[in-house]
Each structure stands twice: as structure tokens, then as C-alpha cells.
Write a protein that holds these residues in place. Structure first.
Motif, PDB file in Angstrom:
ATOM      1  N   VAL A  27      -8.471  -2.276  13.375  1.00 16.29           N
ATOM      2  CA  VAL A  27      -7.836  -2.286  11.889  1.00 16.29           C
ATOM      3  C   VAL A  27      -6.703  -2.356  12.036  1.00 16.29           C
ATOM      4  O   VAL A  27      -6.183  -1.257  13.015  1.00 16.29           O
ATOM      5  N   PRO A  28      -5.453  -2.124  10.950  1.00 16.53           N
ATOM      6  CA  PRO A  28      -3.858  -3.026  10.777  1.00 16.53           C
ATOM      7  C   PRO A  28      -4.002  -0.742  10.692  1.00 16.53           C
ATOM      8  O   PRO A  28      -4.152   0.159   9.749  1.00 16.53           O
ATOM      9  N   PHE A  29      -2.737  -0.375  11.643  1.00 18.59           N
ATOM     10  CA  PHE A  29      -1.613   0.599  11.329  1.00 18.59           C
ATOM     11  C   PHE A  29      -0.118   0.581  10.367  1.00 18.59           C
ATOM     12  O   PHE A  29       0.548  -0.373  10.479  1.00 18.59           O
ATOM     13  N   VAL A  30      -0.767   0.828   8.813  1.00 18.70           N
ATOM     14  CA  VAL A  30      -0.005   0.374   7.433  1.00 18.70           C
ATOM     15  C   VAL A  30       1.089   1.843   7.088  1.00 18.70           C
ATOM     16  O   VAL A  30       0.778   2.713   7.203  1.00 18.70           O
ATOM     17  N   ASP A  31       1.707   1.246   7.994  1.00 21.28           N
ATOM     18  CA  ASP A  31       3.747   1.823   7.910  1.00 21.28           C
ATOM     19  C   ASP A  31       4.671   1.528   7.469  1.00 21.28           C
ATOM     20  O   ASP A  31       5.162   0.432   6.486  1.00 21.28           O
ATOM     21  N   ARG A  32       5.537   0.953   8.277  1.00 21.04           N
ATOM     22  CA  ARG A  32       6.129   0.145   8.443  1.00 21.04           C
ATOM     23  C   ARG A  32       6.659  -1.509   7.216  1.00 21.04           C
ATOM     24  O   ARG A  32       6.803  -1.960   6.976  1.00 21.04           O
ATOM     25  N   ALA A  33       5.072  -1.981   7.479  1.00 19.58           N
ATOM     26  CA  ALA A  33       5.107  -3.215   7.070  1.00 19.58           C
ATOM     27  C   ALA A  33       4.620  -2.874   5.549  1.00 19.58           C
ATOM     28  O   ALA A  33       5.395  -4.247   5.052  1.00 19.58           O
ATOM     29  N   ILE A  34       4.766  -1.909   5.010  1.00 18.44           N
ATOM     30  CA  ILE A  34       4.663  -1.658   3.300  1.00 18.44           C
ATOM     31  C   ILE A  34       6.326  -1.633   3.000  1.00 18.44           C
ATOM     32  O   ILE A  34       6.360  -3.203   2.001  1.00 18.44           O
ATOM     33  N   PRO A  35       6.805  -1.084   3.872  1.00 18.03           N
ATOM     34  CA  PRO A  35       8.336  -1.129   2.635  1.00 18.03           C
ATOM     35  C   PRO A  35       9.021  -2.657   2.987  1.00 18.03           C
ATOM     36  O   PRO A  35       9.743  -2.996   2.698  1.00 18.03           O
ATOM     37  N   SER A  36       8.478  -3.535   4.697  1.00 15.51           N
ATOM     38  CA  SER A  36       9.152  -4.980   4.837  1.00 15.51           C
ATOM     39  C   SER A  36       8.535  -5.979   4.015  1.00 15.51           C
ATOM     40  O   SER A  36       9.669  -6.152   3.517  1.00 15.51           O
ATOM     41  N   ALA A  37       7.136  -5.475   3.472  1.00 17.42           N
ATOM     42  CA  ALA A  37       6.960  -6.991   2.246  1.00 17.42           C
ATOM     43  C   ALA A  37       7.578  -6.392   1.179  1.00 17.42           C
ATOM     44  O   ALA A  37       7.709  -7.318   0.210  1.00 17.42           O
ATOM     45  N   GLY A 109      -8.627  -4.320   5.771  1.00 18.87           N
ATOM     46  CA  GLY A 109      -8.703  -2.468   6.189  1.00 18.87           C
ATOM     47  C   GLY A 109      -7.189  -2.206   6.333  1.00 18.87           C
ATOM     48  O   GLY A 109      -6.221  -2.531   6.962  1.00 18.87           O
ATOM     49  N   GLY A 110      -7.176  -1.142   6.854  1.00 20.59           N
ATOM     50  CA  GLY A 110      -6.027  -0.432   7.148  1.00 20.59           C
ATOM     51  C   GLY A 110      -6.446   0.570   7.539  1.00 20.59           C
ATOM     52  O   GLY A 110      -7.248   2.068   6.642  1.00 20.59           O
ATOM     53  N   VAL A 111      -5.540   1.497   8.278  1.00 17.00           N
ATOM     54  CA  VAL A 111      -4.611   2.910   8.706  1.00 17.00           C
ATOM     55  C   VAL A 111      -3.862   3.058   7.781  1.00 17.00           C
ATOM     56  O   VAL A 111      -2.505   2.712   7.748  1.00 17.00           O
TER      57      VAL A 111
END
Length: 209
Positions: A27-37, A109-111
Motif C-alpha cells: 500500500v502507499p506510504f502516505v506522508d508528503r503526498a498529503i500536503p502536496s495534494a 489503503g496506506g500507512v
């Protein structure tokens, strides 16, 4: 789809353990993707969005915005200067972040590392909520060793980040991020090796999933 949230105090290896767990779960590791989105949605720069994000290992402007409303919070002129000129409201950024997290969890899903994931995704079916922590002394030593900086500087960074990240969660969610009731699993990753932490989280995630 598997969902794991990781709350990590500074110096506990969340940015290493999180991606390893995500890779093993597929599953994706969701870290920097959140503020970018969120930045893209709001039409602002990533730098402006990061001013409100609770992740990152340099600078605390993104967290001090929320702390300004807290009683007994004292800031120096340099810290306050970091907050000037940022057009977003902390509440708006937090609301958009929560929405992105819920949509990502539902879709792929994701971490999820940080951002009060255990609170935001508390009701997500089958989600595993993990806390990485350890004694201050060991976290300082790990930070100094990993970053190659003096121990005194490492301690300053660890204490400042701990204070700011805890304030972020208290300000927006009215909970103590160290409250064990928020988590299914609490690991001292300053003594348990990273590969073992990863295996323990995977075992728990598979059991819940």
C-alpha cells in the motif's frame, strides 16, 4: 485494503519504519503526498502548505501556528517571524488534510505517518493504530547518531519537535497523542530493532485485516 496509522515521537524512526511496512503490505506510504495534494487543491505552494503540516524535521512554523492559541505557549521573535505571510488558516488546512486522509484510506489503503492518524481514521474498518516512542535520552542519541550532529543540538531538536507535534494534536483534536487508548500497539523503537518493529506491525495489521 490495509490501513495503518503511525504516531512517532522524534527520533523513533517513523520515517524508516513507515515506508518498510507500506512496502510489505503493498500500500502507499502516505506522508508528503498529503500536503502536496492539499496544496494543489487550495492553489498554494507546497512550502505554504507545509507551514501547517505536522511532519518534517526542520523548522516548526507549520506547528507553531496552532500553538499560538495554546495557553502558556511562549515564542521568540525568530519563531514568530516564521509565521508571517502564510495565507492559510490552520483550521482549513487541517480539515482538508483529514479529508485527503479519509479518501486515501478508502480508495487505496496506506500507512499514514503523523497528522493524528489514529484520531482521524479511528473509525476506519480494520485500521491498525501504532505508537512509536522511547525514553528521551535514547531518542536524542539516535537522532545525534543518525544526523551526525552534537548531542546538545539533537536534544534541542527532539524536545522542540515533541512539544510542537503534541501541541498540534491537542489543539485540533483535544487529545493527548501519548494516550495509550488511541493505539492498538505501542513500541519502543529505540531498543527494538527496526526490522522487528516492522514485523510486529505487519503481524498485527494482518490480524486486524
Amino acid at each position: 485494503m490495509r490501513v495503518v496509522t503511525i504516531s512517532a515521537t522524534f527520533g523513533t524512526g517513523g520515517s524508516v519504519i513507515g515506508p518498510a511496512v507500506a512496502e510489505r503490505l503493498g500500500v502507499p506510504f502516505v506522508d508528503r503526498a498529503i500536503p502536496s495534494a492539499v496544496a494543489e487543491e487550495l492553489g498554494v505552494s507546497l512550502e505554504e502548505a507545509l507551514a501547517y503540516d505536522d511532519r518534517g524535521e526542520s523548522g516548526l512554523g507549520r506547528l507553531l501556528v496552532g500553538m499560538l492559541r495554546l495557553p502558556n505557549a511562549a515564542f521568540g521573535a525568530a519563531e514568530l517571524g516564521m509565521l508571517s505571510g502564510v495565507p492559510l488558516s490552520p483550521e482549513e488546512f487541517t480539515m482538508r488534510t483529514e479529508r485527503m486522509m479519509r479518501e486515501t484510506a478508502r480508495r487505496s489503503g496506506g500507512v499514514f505517518l503523523g497528522r493524528a492518524g489514529a484520531v482521524v481514521l479511528a473509525d476506519h474498518p480494520g485500521a491498525l493504530h501504532v505508537r512509536l516512542d522511547g525514553p528521551l535520552r535514547r531518542r536524542v542519541l539516535q537522532t545525534a547518531a543518525f544526523s551526525g550532529i552534537p548531542e546538545r543540538e539533537a536534544r534541542r531538536i527532539v524536545v522542540a519537535n515533541d512539544r510542537a507535534r503534541a501541541a498540534y494534536v491537542r489543539q485540533f483534536y483535544r487529545v493527548n497523542p501519548a494516550d495509550p487508548q488511541l493505539y492498538h500497539m505501542i513500541l519502543d523503537s529505540t531498543v527494538i530493532p527496526v526490522p522487528i518493529c516492522v514485523e510486529l506491525i505487519l503481524t498485527a495489521a494482518n490480524a486486524l485485516g
